[in-house]
Design a protein around this motif. Structure first.
Motif, mmCIF file in Angstrom:
data_model
loop_
_atom_site.group_PDB
_atom_site.id
_atom_site.type_symbol
_atom_site.label_atom_id
_atom_site.label_comp_id
_atom_site.label_asym_id
_atom_site.label_seq_id
_atom_site.Cartn_x
_atom_site.Cartn_y
_atom_site.Cartn_z
ATOM 1 N N VAL A 192 0.867 -1.190 0.000
ATOM 2 C CA VAL A 192 0.000 0.000 0.000
ATOM 3 C C VAL A 192 0.897 1.231 0.000
ATOM 4 C CG1 VAL A 192 -1.963 -1.056 1.205
ATOM 5 C CG2 VAL A 192 -0.160 0.027 2.541
ATOM 6 N N SER A 193 0.337 2.391 -0.417
ATOM 7 C CA SER A 193 1.166 3.600 -0.436
ATOM 8 C C SER A 193 1.394 4.082 1.006
ATOM 9 C CB SER A 193 0.478 4.691 -1.248
ATOM 10 O OG SER A 193 -0.650 5.162 -0.539
ATOM 11 N N VAL A 194 2.448 4.892 1.184
ATOM 12 C CA VAL A 194 2.755 5.427 2.513
ATOM 13 C C VAL A 194 1.563 6.214 3.040
ATOM 14 C CG1 VAL A 194 4.183 7.120 3.732
ATOM 15 C CG2 VAL A 194 5.260 5.471 2.204
ATOM 16 N N GLU A 195 0.960 6.985 2.118
ATOM 17 C CA GLU A 195 -0.188 7.813 2.511
ATOM 18 C C GLU A 195 -1.325 6.943 3.051
ATOM 19 O OE1 GLU A 195 -2.075 9.935 -0.624
ATOM 20 O OE2 GLU A 195 -2.302 11.732 0.598
ATOM 21 N N GLU A 196 -1.553 5.826 2.342
ATOM 22 C CA GLU A 196 -2.639 4.942 2.757
ATOM 23 C C GLU A 196 -2.327 4.276 4.099
ATOM 24 O OE1 GLU A 196 -3.971 2.491 -0.421
ATOM 25 O OE2 GLU A 196 -5.163 1.259 0.946
ATOM 26 N N ALA A 197 -1.057 3.903 4.279
ATOM 27 C CA ALA A 197 -0.677 3.239 5.524
ATOM 28 C C ALA A 197 -0.919 4.142 6.734
ATOM 29 C CB ALA A 197 0.793 2.821 5.476
ATOM 30 N N ARG A 198 -0.876 5.471 6.490
ATOM 31 C CA ARG A 198 -1.026 6.402 7.619
ATOM 32 C C ARG A 198 -2.424 7.015 7.684
ATOM 33 N NH1 ARG A 198 4.702 9.727 7.455
ATOM 34 N NH2 ARG A 198 6.048 7.932 7.140
ATOM 35 N N ASN A 199 -3.291 6.518 6.819
ATOM 36 C CA ASN A 199 -4.659 7.011 6.737
ATOM 37 C C ASN A 199 -5.461 6.634 7.996
ATOM 38 O OD1 ASN A 199 -7.494 6.744 6.000
ATOM 39 N ND2 ASN A 199 -6.767 7.232 3.938
ATOM 40 N N PHE A 200 -6.413 7.462 8.391
ATOM 41 C CA PHE A 200 -7.179 7.215 9.630
ATOM 42 C C PHE A 200 -7.855 5.840 9.613
ATOM 43 C CE2 PHE A 200 -10.840 7.615 12.503
ATOM 44 C CZ PHE A 200 -10.231 8.123 13.630
ATOM 45 N N GLU A 201 -8.592 5.557 8.513
ATOM 46 C CA GLU A 201 -9.338 4.292 8.466
ATOM 47 C C GLU A 201 -8.403 3.085 8.507
ATOM 48 O OE1 GLU A 201 -10.282 6.736 6.192
ATOM 49 O OE2 GLU A 201 -12.035 7.333 7.392
ATOM 50 N N THR A 202 -7.294 3.190 7.743
ATOM 51 C CA THR A 202 -6.347 2.061 7.716
ATOM 52 C C THR A 202 -5.782 1.835 9.109
ATOM 53 O OG1 THR A 202 -5.638 3.137 5.686
ATOM 54 C CG2 THR A 202 -4.548 1.078 6.247
ATOM 55 N N MET A 203 -5.462 2.935 9.780
ATOM 56 C CA MET A 203 -4.879 2.825 11.118
ATOM 57 C C MET A 203 -5.856 2.135 12.075
ATOM 58 S SD MET A 203 -3.737 5.893 13.615
ATOM 59 C CE MET A 203 -5.345 6.663 13.598
ATOM 60 N N ILE A 204 -7.143 2.573 12.006
ATOM 61 C CA ILE A 204 -8.155 1.983 12.893
ATOM 62 C C ILE A 204 -8.330 0.500 12.564
ATOM 63 C CG2 ILE A 204 -10.611 2.022 13.512
ATOM 64 C CD1 ILE A 204 -9.289 4.449 14.643
ATOM 65 N N GLU A 205 -8.386 0.214 11.255
ATOM 66 C CA GLU A 205 -8.545 -1.166 10.795
ATOM 67 C C GLU A 205 -7.443 -2.047 11.408
ATOM 68 O OE1 GLU A 205 -11.093 -3.310 9.265
ATOM 69 O OE2 GLU A 205 -11.255 -1.268 8.439
ATOM 70 N N ARG A 206 -6.192 -1.576 11.267
ATOM 71 C CA ARG A 206 -5.036 -2.294 11.831
ATOM 72 C C ARG A 206 -5.174 -2.465 13.334
ATOM 73 N NH1 ARG A 206 -1.306 0.956 8.909
ATOM 74 N NH2 ARG A 206 -1.294 2.488 10.572
ATOM 75 N N GLY A 207 -5.576 -1.353 13.964
ATOM 76 C CA GLY A 207 -5.602 -1.322 15.424
ATOM 77 C C GLY A 207 -6.633 -2.242 16.045
ATOM 78 N N LYS A 208 -7.529 -2.819 15.196
ATOM 79 C CA LYS A 208 -8.576 -3.661 15.750
ATOM 80 C C LYS A 208 -8.119 -5.090 15.982
ATOM 81 C CE LYS A 208 -12.779 -1.805 15.152
ATOM 82 N NZ LYS A 208 -12.332 -1.371 16.431
ATOM 83 N N SER A 209 -6.889 -5.403 15.558
ATOM 84 C CA SER A 209 -6.437 -6.779 15.786
ATOM 85 C C SER A 209 -5.789 -6.891 17.156
ATOM 86 C CB SER A 209 -5.467 -7.216 14.688
ATOM 87 O OG SER A 209 -4.155 -6.879 15.040
ATOM 88 N N VAL A 210 -5.990 -8.043 17.788
ATOM 89 C CA VAL A 210 -5.436 -8.275 19.126
ATOM 90 C C VAL A 210 -3.908 -8.229 19.065
ATOM 91 C CG1 VAL A 210 -5.327 -9.869 21.069
ATOM 92 C CG2 VAL A 210 -7.420 -9.675 19.733
ATOM 93 N N ALA A 211 -3.340 -8.781 17.971
ATOM 94 C CA ALA A 211 -1.882 -8.810 17.827
ATOM 95 C C ALA A 211 -1.330 -7.388 17.885
ATOM 96 C CB ALA A 211 -1.504 -9.477 16.514
ATOM 97 N N GLN A 212 -1.994 -6.464 17.149
ATOM 98 C CA GLN A 212 -1.558 -5.058 17.138
ATOM 99 C C GLN A 212 -1.610 -4.455 18.524
ATOM 100 O OE1 GLN A 212 -1.988 -1.801 15.035
ATOM 101 N NE2 GLN A 212 -0.408 -2.621 13.898
ATOM 102 N N LEU A 213 -2.719 -4.727 19.207
ATOM 103 C CA LEU A 213 -2.904 -4.183 20.555
ATOM 104 C C LEU A 213 -1.732 -4.623 21.436
ATOM 105 C CD1 LEU A 213 -4.960 -2.898 22.688
ATOM 106 C CD2 LEU A 213 -5.626 -5.233 23.150
ATOM 107 N N VAL A 214 -1.452 -5.918 21.423
ATOM 108 C CA VAL A 214 -0.402 -6.463 22.288
ATOM 109 C C VAL A 214 0.975 -5.942 21.863
ATOM 110 C CG1 VAL A 214 0.730 -8.603 23.005
ATOM 111 C CG2 VAL A 214 -1.759 -8.509 22.807
ATOM 112 N N LEU A 215 1.237 -5.960 20.552
ATOM 113 C CA LEU A 215 2.573 -5.577 20.079
ATOM 114 C C LEU A 215 2.867 -4.099 20.320
ATOM 115 C CD1 LEU A 215 2.884 -7.711 16.819
ATOM 116 C CD2 LEU A 215 3.814 -8.164 19.094
#
Ligand code: HEM
Ligand code: HEM
Lengths: 122, 146
Positions: free
Chosen positions: A37-60
Motif C-alpha cells: 500500500v502507499s505510505v499515505e494509505e498506511a497512515r490514513n485514519f481508516e487504515t490505522m483503525i482497521e489495523r488497530g482492531k487486531s489483538v496482535a496489534q494491541l499487544v505488540l
C-alpha cells in the motif's frame, strides 16, 4: 543487585525493540515494498483503525511502548545521574523519570486500547 | 556516582568534554553519537505518543496532522530520525557484543608492545559502521515514496 537487574532489563528489552521498531519503520516508510500500500494509505485514519482492531496489534504496540520507554528512559536516567547531583537530587531524578514513564505509558496504552475498541461508523 | 567536586586542577570539562578532550578515538565519537541519538530517540518517542493520541480527536484532526507530516521539512526530520535509529541500533549491537565479551580476543599478558581489545575489535567496528552507513543511504529512498 537492584542496579544490576535494572541495567540487565535495559539490555534484555533490546531484541523486542529491534523487531517491533523494525516492523514499525517498514510499515511507516516502506509500506509500498512490504505491505503493498502507499505510505499515505498506511497512515490514513481508516487504515490505522482497521489495523488497530487486531489483538496482535494491541499487544505488540503495548509491548513496544513498554520496551522503548523503559530502554530510553533508563538511558536518560543514567545520563542525568552522571551529573554532579546531591543524593536528594539523584532521588528526584529517579522518581521523576519513573512517574513520567508511567504517565506516558498509560497515555499510550489508553490510546491503543481506544483504537482497538473503536466502533466504525459510530 | 561521581561528585565532580572542583579540585586544585579543576579538570572538569563539562559539556565541552563531550566533544573534545584531546586524542579521542573513533569509539569515543561513536559513544557521543550513541548518546545523542539515544536522547533524540527518546525525546521523539515521547512527543510521538502525545502526537499520535490526536487520533482520539477524530478523522479531521488526524488527517490534518498527516498532511503536515507529508510536507518536506517533516520528511527530512523523519529521515534524520530514521538515520539516528539505524546508527543507534547498529552501534548498540556493537556495544552489546563488547559488553558481553564477544570478538575481543583472549586476554593476554601485558607485554610491550601492548595489544588492546579495542584495536582487536576495530575491524568489526568498521564493518558495522559501513553497514549502518549503507542502510542509512538506502533508507533515504523512502523520501520519494508518495
Ligand atoms: C534496536 C534498537 C536499539 C538498540 C540495539 C539499542 C542499544 C543500546 C545499547 C547497547 C545501549 C548502551 C547500554 C550500555 O552500554 O549500558 C543503549 C543506550 C541507550 N539507548 Fe538504545 N538501543 C536501541 C533503541 C533505542 C530506542 C528506540 C531508544 C529511545 C526510545 C534508545 C535510547 C537509548 C538511550 C537514551 C541510551 C543511553 C545512552 C547513554 O547512556 O549514553 N535506544 N542502547
Ligand atoms: C518517523 C517515523 C515514524 C512514523 C511515521 C510513525 C508513525 C506512527 C503512526 C501513524 C502510529 C499510529 C498507530 C498506527 O498507525 O498503527 C504510530 C504509533 C506508535 N509509534 Fe510510531 N512512527 C514512527 C517512528 C516511531 C519510533 C522511532 C518509535 C519508538 C521509539 C515509535 C513508536 C510508536 C509507538 C509506541 C506507537 C503506539 C502509540 C500509542 O499506542 O499511543 N514510532 N507511529
Amino acid at each position: 543487585m537492584r542496579e544490576t537487574r535494572l541495567w540487565s532489563l535495559h539490555l534484555l528489552v533490546i531484541p523486542i525493540i529491534a523487531i517491533l521498531l523494525g516492523a514499525h519503520f517498514a510499515l511507516m516508510h516502506y509500506a509500498p515494498i512490504f505491505y503493498g500500500v502507499s505510505v499515505e494509505e498506511a497512515r490514513n485514519f481508516e487504515t490505522m483503525i482497521e489495523r488497530g482492531k487486531s489483538v496482535a496489534q494491541l499487544v505488540l504496540y503495548i509491548l513496544l511502548l513498554a520496551a522503548g520507554l523503559y530502554h530510553g528512559l533508563y538511558g536518560m536516567r543514567g545520563i542525568l545521574r552522571e551529573l554532579p547531583l546531591t543524593p536528594a537530587l539523584a532521588k528526584l531524578v529517579d522518581w521523576g523519570i519513573l512517574s513520567f514513564g508511567i504517565f506516558i505509558f498509560a497515555l499510550g496504552a489508553y490510546v491503543t486500547w481506544w483504537t482497538f475498541s473503536f466502533k466504525i461508523g459510530g | 556516582m561521581n561528585s565532580n567536586k572542583p579540585t586544585a586542577y579543576n579538570n572538569r570539562l563539562g559539556l565541552k568534554g563531550w566533544v573534545y578532550a584531546g586524542r579521542y578515538t573513533f569509539e569515543r565519537y561513536l559513544y557521543l553519537g550513541h548518546r545523542l541519538s539515544g536522547m533524540g530517540l527518546i525525546a521523539y518517542m515521547v512527543l510521538h505518543i502525545i502526537e499520535t493520541a490526536n487520533r482520539m480527536r477524530g478523522v479531521e484532526a488526524w488527517q490534518g496532522l498527516m498532511a503536515l507530516f507529508a510536507s518536506w521539512p517533516f520528511k527530512i526530520i523523519e529521515y534524520l530520525l530514521f538515520a539516528a535509529a539505524v546508527f543507534h541500533a547498529m552501534n548498540g549491537v556493537r556495544l552489546l557484543m563488547t559488553e558481553l565479551g564477544f570478538f575481543l580476543g583472549k586476554p593476554k599478558e601485558p607485554v610491550y608492545p601492548y595489544s588492546s581489545s579495542v584495536m582487536r575489535h576495530r575491524p568489526l567496528t568498521y564493518i558495522i559502521m559501513a553497514l549502518a552507513g549503507l542502510l542509512i543511504i538506502l533508507g533515504g529512498s523512502s523520501l520519494f515514496f508518495p
